[in-house]
Design an enzyme around this catalytic site. Structure first.
Site, PDB file in Angstrom:
ATOM      1  N   ILE A  24       8.500  54.728   5.501  1.00  0.00           N
ATOM      2  CA  ILE A  24       8.999  56.092   5.397  1.00  0.00           C
ATOM      3  C   ILE A  24       7.917  56.977   4.803  1.00  0.00           C
ATOM      4  O   ILE A  24       7.334  56.659   3.774  1.00  0.00           O
ATOM      5  CB  ILE A  24      10.258  56.165   4.509  1.00  0.00           C
ATOM      6  CG1 ILE A  24      11.422  55.404   5.155  1.00  0.00           C
ATOM      7  CG2 ILE A  24      10.640  57.611   4.220  1.00  0.00           C
ATOM      8  CD1 ILE A  24      11.954  56.014   6.424  1.00  0.00           C
ATOM      9  N   LYS A  25       7.657  58.102   5.468  1.00  0.00           N
ATOM     10  CA  LYS A  25       6.734  59.100   4.947  1.00  0.00           C
ATOM     11  C   LYS A  25       7.560  60.296   4.496  1.00  0.00           C
ATOM     12  O   LYS A  25       8.344  60.848   5.261  1.00  0.00           O
ATOM     13  CB  LYS A  25       5.724  59.490   6.024  1.00  0.00           C
ATOM     14  CG  LYS A  25       4.577  60.340   5.483  1.00  0.00           C
ATOM     15  CD  LYS A  25       4.820  61.812   5.669  1.00  0.00           C
ATOM     16  CE  LYS A  25       3.550  62.605   5.330  1.00  0.00           C
ATOM     17  NZ  LYS A  25       3.719  64.059   5.532  1.00  0.00           N
ATOM     18  N   GLN A  26       7.374  60.672   3.232  1.00  0.00           N
ATOM     19  CA  GLN A  26       8.186  61.747   2.668  1.00  0.00           C
ATOM     20  C   GLN A  26       7.321  62.645   1.784  1.00  0.00           C
ATOM     21  O   GLN A  26       6.366  62.188   1.151  1.00  0.00           O
ATOM     22  CB  GLN A  26       9.337  61.168   1.831  1.00  0.00           C
ATOM     23  CG  GLN A  26      10.292  62.174   1.241  1.00  0.00           C
ATOM     24  CD  GLN A  26      10.934  63.066   2.291  1.00  0.00           C
ATOM     25  OE1 GLN A  26      10.392  64.135   2.603  1.00  0.00           O
ATOM     26  NE2 GLN A  26      12.076  62.639   2.841  1.00  0.00           N
ATOM     27  N   TYR A  69      11.454  64.574   7.150  1.00  0.00           N
ATOM     28  CA  TYR A  69      11.403  65.908   6.588  1.00  0.00           C
ATOM     29  C   TYR A  69      12.776  66.572   6.614  1.00  0.00           C
ATOM     30  O   TYR A  69      13.557  66.366   7.554  1.00  0.00           O
ATOM     31  CB  TYR A  69      10.433  66.783   7.387  1.00  0.00           C
ATOM     32  CG  TYR A  69       8.983  66.440   7.161  1.00  0.00           C
ATOM     33  CD1 TYR A  69       8.577  65.564   6.155  1.00  0.00           C
ATOM     34  CD2 TYR A  69       7.996  66.996   7.961  1.00  0.00           C
ATOM     35  CE1 TYR A  69       7.250  65.259   5.948  1.00  0.00           C
ATOM     36  CE2 TYR A  69       6.660  66.700   7.764  1.00  0.00           C
ATOM     37  CZ  TYR A  69       6.293  65.824   6.758  1.00  0.00           C
ATOM     38  OH  TYR A  69       4.967  65.525   6.568  1.00  0.00           O
TER      39      TYR A  69
END
Length: 359
Positions: A240-242, A204
């Protein structure tokens, strides 16, 4: 399983634009795209140990998307991040950790991501039934005045002993605390890999003073979030979390104090590597994950009146951009369970539909 016609109906007026867009920025031929053999063909080239590869395979093999190369994860750490009352008042059954895990199972998810407390409370009942992703740090809203900082809530060893397949963490890139967070999470990820667990990083951007310019919010700009992704894979996040990109040009708009240039960029980022289309903006996020060597999963977004349409829309954009899936929480647990299950299944149907291809 929904047909493409059903997905078209859900998308409504945007269906043609989203399903028929042809990307002319970064070619899909240059990407490492999701598929049944992704662990064998991509992760197995890395320095990850056989135990990490085995846990990655567990993640990719579970649930309705098992064997497809795509991921659908239920994340419920909002009890800390947004307070339990604000998160669970719409559906109080989710104060009980068992119901959170049951939703993930009934929803056909690859994994459930939550806190040490939630997953630890039911580990002996569920850790062997669905892969656990233990979220190791959080921002909590009981500091007065409220501030925003990700702090560690436990040890990597605790997650390992719980039977977790992976750990998850958040870094607020751009915040005053980001240097410390990078060091903490990098060390935690290294330890998780030593123990055989996979790693997922919530990448984030956060700087409310600096990243909002003349009323325009650049926290979800493709160039800023793309660089956050690149920093995330640098500390060896496997996934990856975006947040989905909604704009671009953050590096050009944001200024250091005194009006000095912020960071560095290149005009070709905007003229050649991206366009105004959300699929192309998301592809830039994928490219910054080592061209897809680390899978990109996007957020399903905040809960609202059109959750089904928004979730399906985001899934289509992610898939057509070359992404690896969706992580969607509030859209699923802040409503009756049967409705939450339907939303999770609708997301998964996008990835199971062969007629929806990479742009």
């Amino acid at each position: 399983m929904a047909t493409v016609d059903k997905i078209v109906d859900i998308l409504g007026d945007e269906a043609d634009d989203l399903l028929n867009h042809e990307s002319k920025t970064i070619s899909k031929e240059n990407l490492y795209l999701p598929g049944p053999d992704f662990v064998d063909e991509v992760y197995a080239q890395t320095d990850r140990s056989p135990r990490v590869l085995a846990n990655l395979q567990r993640l990719f093999d579970n649930g309705r998307l098992g064997g497809s190369g795509y991921l659908s994860i239920l994340p419920v750490d909002q009890g800390i991040e947004h307070t339990a009352g604000a998160s669970f008042a719409p559906n109080p059954e989710y104060f009980d950790p068992a119901n959170i895990v049951e939703l993930a199972i009934e929803g056909g998810c690859n994994a459930v991501a939550s806190t040490y407390g939630v997953l630890g409370a039911v580990a002996r009942k569920y850790a062997h039934k669905i892969p656990f992703v233990v979220k190791i740090n959080h921002n909590q809203l009981m500091t007065w005045p409220n501030n925003y900082d990700q702090v560690m809530f436990g040890t990597v060893e605790e997650a390992f002993e719980m039977g977790a397949a992976a750990i998850g963490a958040t870094i607020y890139f751009g915040s005053e605390e980001s240097d410390r967070q990078i060091v903490e999470v990098a060390r935690a990820f290294a330890r998780a890999h030593e123990l055989g667990m996979a790693t997922i990083l919530w990448c984030y951007t956060r700087n409310k003073e600096g990243f909002v310019v003349d009323g325009d919010d650049y926290h979800t700009a493709a160039d800023l979030t793309g660089q956050a992704n690149h920093l995330g894979v640098t500390i060896q996040a496997d996934i990856i979390k975006q947040k989905a990109p909604t704009t671009n040009g953050g590096f050009n708009a944001v200024k250091n104090p005194g009006g000095k240039t912020f960071g560095r960029t290149d005009e070709r980022v905007y003229s050649e590597l991206t366009s105004d289309h959300e699929i192309d903006l998301t592809r830039y996020q994928v490219a910054n994950c080592y061209m897809g060597r680390a899978g990109l999963i996007n957020s399903g977004g905040a809960s609202g009146d059109s959750d089904m349409q928004q979730a399906v829309r985001t899934a289509v954009i992610n898939k057509r951009a070359g992404g690896t899936g969706l992580i969607s929480g509030r859209k699923a647990f802040q409503r009756p369970r049967d409705e939450g299950v339907k939303i999770l299944h609708a997301i998964q149907d996008v990835y199971l539909c062969d007629d929806i291809t990479v742009a």
